[in-house]
Design an enzyme around this catalytic site. Sequence first.
Site, PDB file in Angstrom:
ATOM      1  N   PHE A  14      19.669  -0.870 -33.133  1.00 25.72           N
ATOM      2  CA  PHE A  14      20.987  -1.214 -33.678  1.00 25.72           C
ATOM      3  C   PHE A  14      21.090  -2.726 -33.848  1.00 25.72           C
ATOM      4  O   PHE A  14      22.069  -3.358 -33.491  1.00 25.72           O
ATOM      5  CB  PHE A  14      22.083  -0.660 -32.749  1.00 25.72           C
ATOM      6  N   THR A 103      13.601  -0.118 -34.878  1.00 26.81           N
ATOM      7  CA  THR A 103      13.360  -1.070 -33.788  1.00 26.81           C
ATOM      8  C   THR A 103      12.361  -2.124 -34.298  1.00 26.81           C
ATOM      9  O   THR A 103      11.714  -1.919 -35.324  1.00 26.81           O
ATOM     10  CB  THR A 103      12.813  -0.360 -32.527  1.00 26.81           C
ATOM     11  N   LYS A 232       2.634  -4.793 -44.839  1.00 28.05           N
ATOM     12  CA  LYS A 232       3.125  -4.045 -46.008  1.00 28.05           C
ATOM     13  C   LYS A 232       1.944  -3.610 -46.890  1.00 28.05           C
ATOM     14  O   LYS A 232       1.900  -2.485 -47.396  1.00 28.05           O
ATOM     15  CB  LYS A 232       4.102  -4.906 -46.806  1.00 28.05           C
TER      16      LYS A 232
HETATM   17  N1  HSE Z   1      10.974 -10.310 -42.559  1.00 26.39           N
HETATM   18  C1  HSE Z   1      10.731  -9.578 -43.760  1.00 26.39           C
HETATM   19  C2  HSE Z   1      10.839 -10.469 -44.948  1.00 26.39           C
HETATM   20  C3  HSE Z   1      11.661  -8.412 -43.928  1.00 26.39           C
HETATM   21  O1  HSE Z   1      11.147 -11.648 -44.780  1.00 26.39           O
HETATM   22  O2  HSE Z   1      10.588 -10.025 -46.073  1.00 26.39           O
HETATM   23  C4  HSE Z   1      11.120  -7.166 -43.309  1.00 26.39           C
HETATM   24  O3  HSE Z   1       9.822  -6.875 -43.716  1.00 26.39           O
END
Ligand code: HSE
Length: 356
Positions: A14, A103, A232
């Site tokens: 949260f 989380t 990613k």
């Molecule tokens: N911290 C990441 C960004 C967001 O700045 O794109 C979540 O992946």
Amino acid sequence: MTDRRQRNLLLLGFGNVGRAFARLVTEKREELAARYGVCFGFAGIVDVGGTLVDPAGNLPVPKILGHVEGGQAPEDFPGFGRPGLGALEAIRSVPADFLVEATPTSLRDGEPARTHVLEGLRAGCHVLSANKGPFIWDYRGIMEAARERDRAVGLSAATAAALPTLDVAELCLAGSRILSVEGILNGTTNYILTRMHQTGCPYEEGLREAQRLGIAETDPSLDVEGWDTANKLLLLANRVFRAGLTPRDVAVEGITAVTPDRIRRAREAGRVIKLIGRIDPAADPARVTVGPEELPADHPLAAVSGSEKAVSFETDSMGRITVSGGHSSPLGAAAALLKDALRISLYYDRSFSRSS
Ligand code: HSE
């Protein structure tokens, strides 16, 4: 009586993203019911000190947000709070259609989120994850568990959120062969580099502002050392190219060594420094690399500025497809979770019946 169009959510985490998701889903409840014949309610919200529970899926989200944003702990919310009830007990005891993992990402081993996801699948939930940790370490194991139980796993929020990446590769480019992927996939570092180009400031100053905006990771070293970008790409490589990669298999350099002086020299040469992630699908397995690169001004990724992101696919039959925008924000991550929840409800879950 529970509305048969209702899908119940169990939200883990949260923080910025979890709260943005709870708010978005609640604000859009009527609109989603009217447009899609589906509505979402919260059966559980888990945070570090305990859990809020309503098995009927009607947790009063606006009041809970007011309570938490007033500085109080979620589990102290009257009537619904269960102090000390942890994530695993909540997953096992609160019936839900979707487990939402929001989380913080652990780069070390993906835990405890990996266990949350596997337990959620065991409990019969579809999984939506903004957390990359479980999937960078155990993509194949989790997908196998999902297949065995005929559950879906939505990863849009973990793969650049508001910027469509997986959807483009899997749906829009179906039938094409993807020859290469390159992208700016981290809003925090792109925001910092843009500020450095515009004002000449050191990266720490840009980072402070990105943290203030809520876009940096809980552990911002994941952003500035390049790991958020790498994670990613790992998820993209594992899903789209079935690469079976983990963080051990990628070469990563972040932006911490990019000095204001290097930025100035690039600018004077008419170039721009960006943190670029690449996948080479032709390597076996696919190769993932991340590092700062100097791009010429006419490169398709050079104009992507601030907390915006972009991904560019070179294909055999559709040419180069570049998607940009989808700046990093808690709302963008929440919207990506919602997109997957809708898509799974409408097109995947055969047990779900629309009322209209
Ligand atoms: N911290 C990441 C960004 C967001 O700045 O794109 C979540 O992946």
